[in-house]
Design an enzyme around this catalytic site. Structure first.
Site, short mmCIF file in Angstrom:
data_model
loop_
_atom_site.label_atom_id
_atom_site.label_comp_id
_atom_site.label_asym_id
_atom_site.label_seq_id
_atom_site.Cartn_x
_atom_site.Cartn_y
_atom_site.Cartn_z
N HIS A 165 0.74 -1.10 -0.09
CA HIS A 165 -0.08 0.18 -0.06
C HIS A 165 0.83 1.16 -0.09
O HIS A 165 0.48 2.37 -0.24
CB HIS A 165 -0.74 -0.03 1.35
CG HIS A 165 -1.94 -0.85 1.12
ND1 HIS A 165 -3.40 -0.70 0.98
CD2 HIS A 165 -2.14 -2.37 1.30
CE1 HIS A 165 -4.18 -1.67 1.00
NE2 HIS A 165 -3.32 -2.94 0.86
N ASP A 377 3.61 9.46 -0.65
CA ASP A 377 2.40 8.82 -0.20
C ASP A 377 2.17 7.72 -1.40
O ASP A 377 1.97 8.14 -2.53
CB ASP A 377 1.12 9.86 -0.43
CG ASP A 377 0.16 9.44 0.93
OD1 ASP A 377 -0.21 8.24 1.19
OD2 ASP A 377 -0.69 10.45 1.13
C1 GDG Z 1 -2.18 3.97 3.42
C2 GDG Z 1 -1.03 4.57 2.44
C3 GDG Z 1 -2.99 4.77 0.71
C4 GDG Z 1 -8.35 9.97 8.16
N1 GDG Z 1 -8.86 10.76 9.14
C5 GDG Z 1 -10.24 10.50 9.70
C6 GDG Z 1 -10.50 9.22 8.74
N2 GDG Z 1 -9.37 9.26 7.95
C7 GDG Z 1 -9.51 8.19 6.67
C8 GDG Z 1 -9.71 8.95 5.29
C9 GDG Z 1 -8.81 7.93 4.59
C10 GDG Z 1 -8.03 7.18 5.15
O1 GDG Z 1 -8.18 7.30 6.80
C11 GDG Z 1 -6.74 7.68 5.05
O2 GDG Z 1 -6.11 7.17 3.83
P1 GDG Z 1 -4.81 7.55 2.90
O3 GDG Z 1 -4.86 7.05 1.77
O4 GDG Z 1 -5.08 9.20 2.78
O5 GDG Z 1 -3.65 7.31 4.07
P2 GDG Z 1 -2.84 6.31 4.92
O6 GDG Z 1 -3.61 6.12 6.11
O7 GDG Z 1 -1.59 6.70 5.04
O8 GDG Z 1 -2.98 4.97 4.09
C12 GDG Z 1 -1.86 5.41 1.44
C13 GDG Z 1 -3.61 3.80 1.64
O9 GDG Z 1 -2.89 3.21 2.45
C14 GDG Z 1 -4.46 2.62 0.75
O10 GDG Z 1 -3.73 1.84 0.13
O11 GDG Z 1 -3.76 5.45 -0.14
O12 GDG Z 1 -1.05 6.15 0.41
O13 GDG Z 1 -0.30 5.51 3.20
O14 GDG Z 1 -10.07 7.32 4.04
O15 GDG Z 1 -11.06 9.22 5.11
N3 GDG Z 1 -11.77 8.73 8.69
C15 GDG Z 1 -12.47 8.86 9.83
N4 GDG Z 1 -12.23 10.02 10.73
C16 GDG Z 1 -11.12 10.70 10.78
O16 GDG Z 1 -10.80 11.53 11.57
N5 GDG Z 1 -13.64 8.44 9.53
#
Ligand code: GDG
Length: 476
Positions: A165, A377
């Site tokens: 990921h 990212d």
């Molecule tokens: C890894 C990789 C890759 C965040 N704060 C809250 C909340 N979130 C949710 C967001 C989003 C998720 O968390 C974060 O996803 P990201 O993709 O932005 O980042 P990582 O956590 O670093 O994920 C990344 C991912 O895996 C998938 O393969 O895209 O590059 O680093 O869904 O909405 N959700 C809620 N409350 C919050 O305060 N409900």
């Protein structure tokens, strides 16, 4: 090794559950917690006999395996020491910063590595015990890089997929890892290795040649091991979100009303800028705040009519680099509001909290400009969620070219977050963009996100693992 009964097994560091108290007999009680991955897997799990192997999230004893929402959940225990060494240490203190281009310095400790090996073996054993003869096993992410090979040793009958990921770094960086050969050989236990971007797959193929002296041809690696000669394929499978579910959520009258209320509570500013991130040093939160501060200082953005809402959800707080980051971000926000606020008005609304999905959707709808300024990212799902939420066709996405999403969302305003002047110009452009241009760009991005959703991602990966020809991927 006797086989289990499940035709499809997901292996991930975390089970899609949270522990909520204890049963009368003292064993832990769990509740499912639906995330993106489990949403993508649910239909596949329901169609096949599906099991999910993972850690429930708290150290110590785990309960029995149990069934929830059509998935057989198999908890793998981690001791307190293993949480410190395998999870906080090797996974989040070594591999995470190393794979994100050493934005923070990775630490190399042999006792962390030993724990990582032992825990990966435990996950492999647990998966081997669940998988039926000839089953498909899909291993997820950087915490489990050794699982594919350890699984294949015991169960050469399985079809094994691995998805990374997070980014895979260039070899000059990856080669720092004292256990680089073991890691590459661990992943090469899979039949198919998926990455977010093509460049990640290319970096991995180079690591196979350099660290494991493997021969590669195009996107395949030739592997000679105890099970004979095999070909392992490495390719990009950009992950996505359940776009329809996100749009439905954002279309609900409660969320639409909440979005309006948020703008009112912010004092009806002309421009609402929004950042939503786990509080992680890869996300470029410091760069974003510096850029915003300069725009206020030089008067390019009007202090009275622009606000930045920054959600920074708590993350990995026991890892030193993360508590340092929190201190630094909070100091910067305090300074910024101190320098530019007035009685009753603060330019930055900083929220170190986790919010329900409904509130996230309302924030996306309320924001004129979404700022995704990651320094590195894998994908960044927030960028895709913002696009999916904008059923009104409006809103501008400012997106770092160092996020995997930039390969697909080419109609975003792309930035290099290290370039403060360039980022300032991009934010101003986004804030002042004419409505017809905003709508044209958003329409194209919405088409992409809706067509390439998480279900298509899972089907694409699993279809390829099953030997089906791949459909053309479009822009990437
Ligand atoms: C890894 C990789 C890759 C965040 N704060 C809250 C909340 N979130 C949710 C967001 C989003 C998720 O968390 C974060 O996803 P990201 O993709 O932005 O980042 P990582 O956590 O670093 O994920 C990344 C991912 O895996 C998938 O393969 O895209 O590059 O680093 O869904 O909405 N959700 C809620 N409350 C919050 O305060 N409900």
């Amino acid at each position: 090794m006797p086989s289990g009964q499940y035709d499809f097994v997901v292996v991930a560091n975390r089970l899609p559950v949270d522990q909520v108290g204890t049963e009368p007999d003292g064993s832990p009680r769990y509740e499912t917690s639906p995330g993106g991955l489990v949403t993508a897997m649910a239909p596949i799990m329901a169609a096949h006999d599906g099991a999910w192997v993972g850690w429930p999230g708290a150290p110590g004893e785990v309960g029995e395996a149990f069934d929830a929402d059509g998935i057989h959940l198999v908890p793998v225990p981690l001791s307190t020491t293993e949480v410190a060494d395998y999870y906080e240490g090797m996974s989040n203190g070594t591999l995470w910063p190393l794979f994100h281009d050493v934005i923070a310095a990775p630490e190399y400790h042999r006792h962390w590595w030993d724990s990582y090996v032992a825990v990966n073996q435990r996950f492999a054993d647990a998966a081997a015990a669940q998988a039926a003869e000839g089953a498909t096993v899909w291993v997820q992410d950087y915490q489990l890089l050794l699982v594919p090979a350890r699984l294949r040793e015991q169960r050469p009958d399985l079809k094994i997929g691995f998805f990374n990921h997070i980014p895979f770094p260039g070899y000059e960086i990856f080669s720092q890892l004292p256990w680089r050969r073991q890691v590459v050989e661990g992943v090469l236990g899979a039949d198919l290795v998926g990455f977010q971007r093509r460049s990640d797959a290319t970096n991995f193929l180079r690591a196979c040649r350099r660290a494991a002296e493997a021969v590669t041809k195009g996107g395949t690696v030739q592997v000679d091991d105890a099970t004979g000669r095999r070909e392992v394929r490495a390719a990009a499978f950009p992950i996505s979100i359940d776009a329809q579910a996100f749009e439905d959520l954002a279309t609900s009258p409660e969320v639409v009303a909440r979005a309006e209320q948020i703008r009112k509570e912010l004092g009806e500013p002309d421009t609402v800028l929004l950042g939503v991130d786990r509080l992680d040093y890869t996300k470029g939160i410091r760069h974003r705040l510096s850029t915003f501060a300069e725009l206020l200082e030089d008067g390019t953005l009007d202090k009275e009519s622009t606000v930045l809402v920054q959600v920074a959800s708590p993350s990995r707080e026991r890892v030193q680099a993360y508590s340092d980051l929190r201190d630094e971000v909070e100091l910067t926000v305090g300074r910024l509001n101190g320098d530019h606020g007035t009685v009753g008005f603060s330019p930055v609304h900083y929220l170190h909290q986790s919010f329900p999905r409904e509130e996230m959707a309302a924030l996306y709808l309320a924001a004129d400009v979404m700022l995704v300024t990651a320094l590195r990212d894998g994908m960044n799902l927030v960028a895709k969620e913002y696009v999916a939420a904008r059923h009104d066709g409006d809103g501008v996405l400012v997106l770092s070219e160092f996020a995997g999403a930039a390969d697909e969302l080419t109609q975003a305003v792309l930035i290099n977050p290290h370039d403060i002047d360039g980022s300032k110009a991009a934010i101003v452009r986004a804030a002042r963009m004419p409505a017809d241009e905003r709508r044209r760009r958003m329409r194209a991005m919405r088409r992409r996100v809706k067509e390439h959703d998480v279900e298509r991602w899972a089907q694409d990966f699993l279809g390829t693992l099953a030997g089906e020809p791949r459909e053309p991927q479009g822009q990437q």
